[in-house]
Design an enzyme around this catalytic site. Structure first.
Site, PDB file in Angstrom:
ATOM      1  N   TRP A  41     -88.003  -4.071  18.017  1.00 14.21           N
ATOM      2  CA  TRP A  41     -87.088  -3.869  16.894  1.00 14.21           C
ATOM      3  C   TRP A  41     -86.078  -2.746  17.132  1.00 14.21           C
ATOM      4  CZ3 TRP A  41     -86.263  -6.803  12.711  1.00 14.21           C
ATOM      5  CH2 TRP A  41     -87.236  -7.727  12.331  1.00 14.21           C
TER       6      TRP A  41
ATOM      7  N   TYR B 229     -92.396  -3.525  20.442  1.00 17.04           N
ATOM      8  CA  TYR B 229     -92.346  -4.466  19.333  1.00 17.04           C
ATOM      9  C   TYR B 229     -90.948  -5.029  19.131  1.00 17.04           C
ATOM     10  CZ  TYR B 229     -94.742  -6.553  15.368  1.00 17.04           C
ATOM     11  OH  TYR B 229     -95.329  -7.442  14.519  1.00 17.04           O
TER      12      TYR B 229
END
Length: 769
Positions: A113, A111
């Site tokens: 992050w 994802y």
């Protein structure tokens, strides 16, 4: 001797104080007007007991045992192994799966992050590694904005994120706008973060400037605190998931009173006549008037009529936040907000019209964008297969099943190896019990992690990786006009290595190290990407050379100026000369393309669909509280839940849940009571906070508490820590986007009866050597 070093993170830039290689504290920068408290809390987590210090392999997987009982993922012990052994296991398993099942059997889950750095971007590193190795099944869209990303290109055209440069910035709002209606609010807590890093926080002061200029705000949200107190916003509590109905009632009022902008609708939009017929109830016999909307939304008829009048009489702006589209039929409030703005008369006028996602990060509305900044170079993926991001459990449970997606039919691939790097699916996915069942199906799960969070505990092979404080890089935030140096503050904990180091070693075993590294060391890559950025900007940007940038810690990028492609002001001035990138060249109030898909849950124009779970439905008789699982104030998603700031927010070690005092009184709940939040999907413990900032019938439990099931791998088991995705439904918004619908969930709350189980979210699994 203490050293002071620049630190750039997703939640801002700080100064790290280091003494003899030990991280002592993290301080706010003097030039940041609103520093995030998440930063100083990173010190607590840097060397806590949850750090993954050595490569580890799940005992059942290593022994070749079936995935059952105590050998199940999430319930098994781990065996610590050498790096050489771990890399051999991963490379051989990658080779086996590709040879036996094909490249599409490898899922590249991430994802993105994990770090703010331009080079050490976990998603970029993973996808580059897997693409060079033959390819992988990818995911499409994001959990944050999947419905928006799919529907907006049909309605206003362009790249899914191009709206960011086409909507008014805060300084323009302060100068030109008079009246703002914010559906889903403007929660200032969300503006702590910026994907890619942040030099300084500006959203708070820009909002203050708007209020000082006389701009009036209306907060249409179940939560009063979704706007800052200094905005003096009028609060209209709305039944969750009914924003579309509220907008339809306002639109109907505009139409029947002749307040709508007929000229703009005729010249710059298509399909208004068909939509107007729906508003008037010509097909279904149900006019979508203010009385109809009031019965659904809980907002009074007079309040809705007043909004219609003020939106059309004043220079106005319709804002819609991301939260409203993470729900059943989440495409509808996004689409309808554009239509409402088009009707109101201010679309395309300076500082007015329409915008989405304000205050969801310190980027949206702050600047329209930033110039090109180089990052780890992507490699084309040889595998065409992909899944919508929120359909990972479906793919694992039902390979070969076909699903709809944006006019296409997708066949879910058979995924045999899941490689996850830089994300935490056991945080952001819905219905974690269903995900647990799905997670048992692949042959192998490989995870890169710095801490023993839930995803690491549910892996087969866990490779310890360095944090953003433990490697050199530079940050370049979304729309942030700064580059910020990220020198390594400390050495990696234990035997941790960077993601790039791990992938380079694996690529060497698989025969493509040279292609992956291009012969550069990590420090050479960081220098190369900076100089590539500098060269691309040209002499006019006047960026310093790398050594000077590294010494001074920051550099300013040139500002981007409009108009940008798809500009609504240009469209208003001359739609023939400045068409939008839609099939008609105009705003598509009615989309022939979406209509041609024939979806029964997403029509050709904005439509009210009753949610599967909402306070107006039959299920509310059993579960009478609507769960709002919004973004936390104390961390970024699940990042640094073990940090000092997040830990300080816990109640008896559990995540706080906010409940209206009237709902609490009827259940015998007081401030600080540990409660059980539950529905048919699961249950979790949380600490009660009583506040009339949430409307009656609503409870608010933020996402991101590390999931801590009492019996890992057992569906429906109690979560000790307070993760709301124990309770949310793994159900798509619609067949159009297949996005998540986390905010369509009903629950009940009761006082926890019995001894409190110990929170073990931050306790590593049993480790053997």
């Amino acid at each position: 001797m203490e050293r002071r070093l620049s630190v750039a993170t997703h939640w801002g830039s700080f100064v790290a104080v280091v003494d003899s290689g030990r991280l002592v504290r993290i301080e706010p920068r003097d030039d940041d007007p609103a520093p995030s408290p998440i930063g100083p809390g990173m010190v607590t987590a840097a060397d806590d007991g949850a750090r993954v210090l050595r490569p580890a392999v799940r005992k059942g997987w290593l022994d070749g045992l079936p995935r059952a009982n105590d050998t199940a993922r999430g319930a098994d012990a781990f065996v610590e192994v050498s790096w050489d052994d771990a890399l051999t296991l991963v490379s051989e398993e990658l080779r086996r799966v590709r040879e036996q099942h094909g490249d599409s059997a490898v899922f590249g889950g991430s994802y993105g992050w994990a770090s703010a750095g331009a080079f050490h971007n976990a998603q970029g590193q993973l996808h580059r590694f897997l693409a060079l190795g033959g390819g992988y099944t990818d995911s499409r869209n994001t959990y944050s904005t999947a419905a928006l990303e799919v529907v907006l290109p049909h309605v206003i055209g362009g790249h899914p994120w191009s709206y960011q440069s086409r909507m008014p910035m805060w300084d323009e709002i302060a100068e030109h706008c008079e009246f703002v209606v914010a559906f889903g609010g403007l929660a200032l807590k969300n503006s702590q973060i910026n994907p890619g890093g942040l030099a300084r926080h500006r959203t708070r002061d820009l909002q203050r400037r708007c209020r000082a200029a006389g701009v009036r705000f209306v907060n249409v949200s179940p939560i009063r605190a979704d706007t800052a107190g200094f905005l003096d916003a009028e609060w209209l509590p709305v039944v969750p998931n009914t924003d579309t109905a509220a907008m339809l009632g306002i639109a109907h009022t505009m139409l029947v009173n002749g307040w709508h902008d007929e000229d703009f609708l005729r010249r710059c939009c298509v399909g208004f006549d068909r939509f107007a017929a729906y508003l008037l109830g010509e097909a279904d016999g149900v006019p979508k008037d203010a009385d109809w909307a009031a019965r659904i939304t809980g907002i009074g008829r007079d309040a809705l009529t007043g909004l219609a009048r003020r939106l059309t009489e004043r220079r106005s702006l319709v804002m819609v936040n991301y939260a409203v589209q993470r729900a059943d039929h989440g495409e509808q409030p996004i689409w309808m907000s554009v239509v409402l703005a088009a009707m109101a008369g201010s679309m395309g006028r300076p500082g007015c019209g329409w915008g989405a996602g304000y205050a969801t990060m310190d980027a949206t509305g702050v600047a329209p964008g930033r110039p090109f900044v180089a990052s780890v170079p992507a490699v084309p993926n040889p595998v065409a297969d992909f899944i919508p991001v929120a359909r990972i459990a479906d793919a694992l449970l039902h390979p070969g099943r076909t699903i709809d997606y944006d006019g296409r039919r997708l066949t879910l691939p058979e995924l045999r190896l899941v490689y996850w790097c830089g994300g935490n699916p056991f945080h952001h996915h819905q219905d974690l019990h269903r995900l647990t069942r799905a997670w048992q199906t692949p042959d192998t799960v490989v995870v890169h992690e710095a801490w023993w969070n839930t995803t690491a505990k549910f892996a087969d092979i866990v490779l310890p990786v360095a944090t953003g404080l433990e490697r050199d890089d530079f940050a370049a935030g979304f729309s942030d006009p700064h580059l910020v140096a990220m020198p390594k503050v400390r050495e990696p904990a234990g035997e941790s290595r960077t993601d790039h180091h791990v992938f380079a070693a694996l690529a060497a075993r698989l025969g493509y190290e040279r292609e992956f590294t291009q012969g550069r060391s990590e420090s050479a890559w960081v220098r190369h990407l900076y100089e590539e950025t500098r060269a691309a900007l040209g002499d006019g940007a006047a960026l310093p050379d790398f050594d000077e940038f590294w010494r001074t810690s920051a550099a300013e990028l040139p500002a981007l100026t409009g108009p940008f492609p798809g500009d609504f002001g240009a469209l208003r001035s001359d739609p023939g000369r400045f068409p939008l990138p839609t099939p008609s060249g105009r705003i598509e109030i009615f989309s022939e393309e979406i209509d041609s898909f024939g979806y029964d849950d997403c029509a050709g124009h904005p439509t009210w669909f009753e949610p599967a779970e909402w306070l107006g439905g039959d299920l509310a008789d059993r579960f009478p509280l609507h769960l709002i699982s919004n973004q936390p104030a104390s961390r970024l998603h699940s990042q640094y839940d073990n940090g000092g700031h997040s830990l300080a927010s816990k109640i008896h070690g559990r995540e706080p849940v906010t409940i209206n005092p009237s709902d609490a009184a009827s259940r015998g709940i007081e401030n600080g009571t540990v409660v059980r939040v539950h529905n048919d999907r699961g249950s979790c413990l949380a600490g009660a906070v009583l506040s009339d900032d949430v409307m009656p019938g609503v409870v608010q439990l933020s996402t991101g508490a590390w999931w801590d099931p009492v019996r890992p791998g057992t569906s429906g088991t109690l979560d000790r820590h307070g993760n709301p995705n124990s309770l949310t439904a793994d159900r798509p918004c619609s067949r159009l986007s297949q996005g998540p619908s986390a905010l369509s969930a009903l629950v009940d709350v009761e006082v926890h009866d019995g001894p409190l189980p110990e929170v073990r979210a931050f306790t590593p699994p049993r480790l053997e050597r």
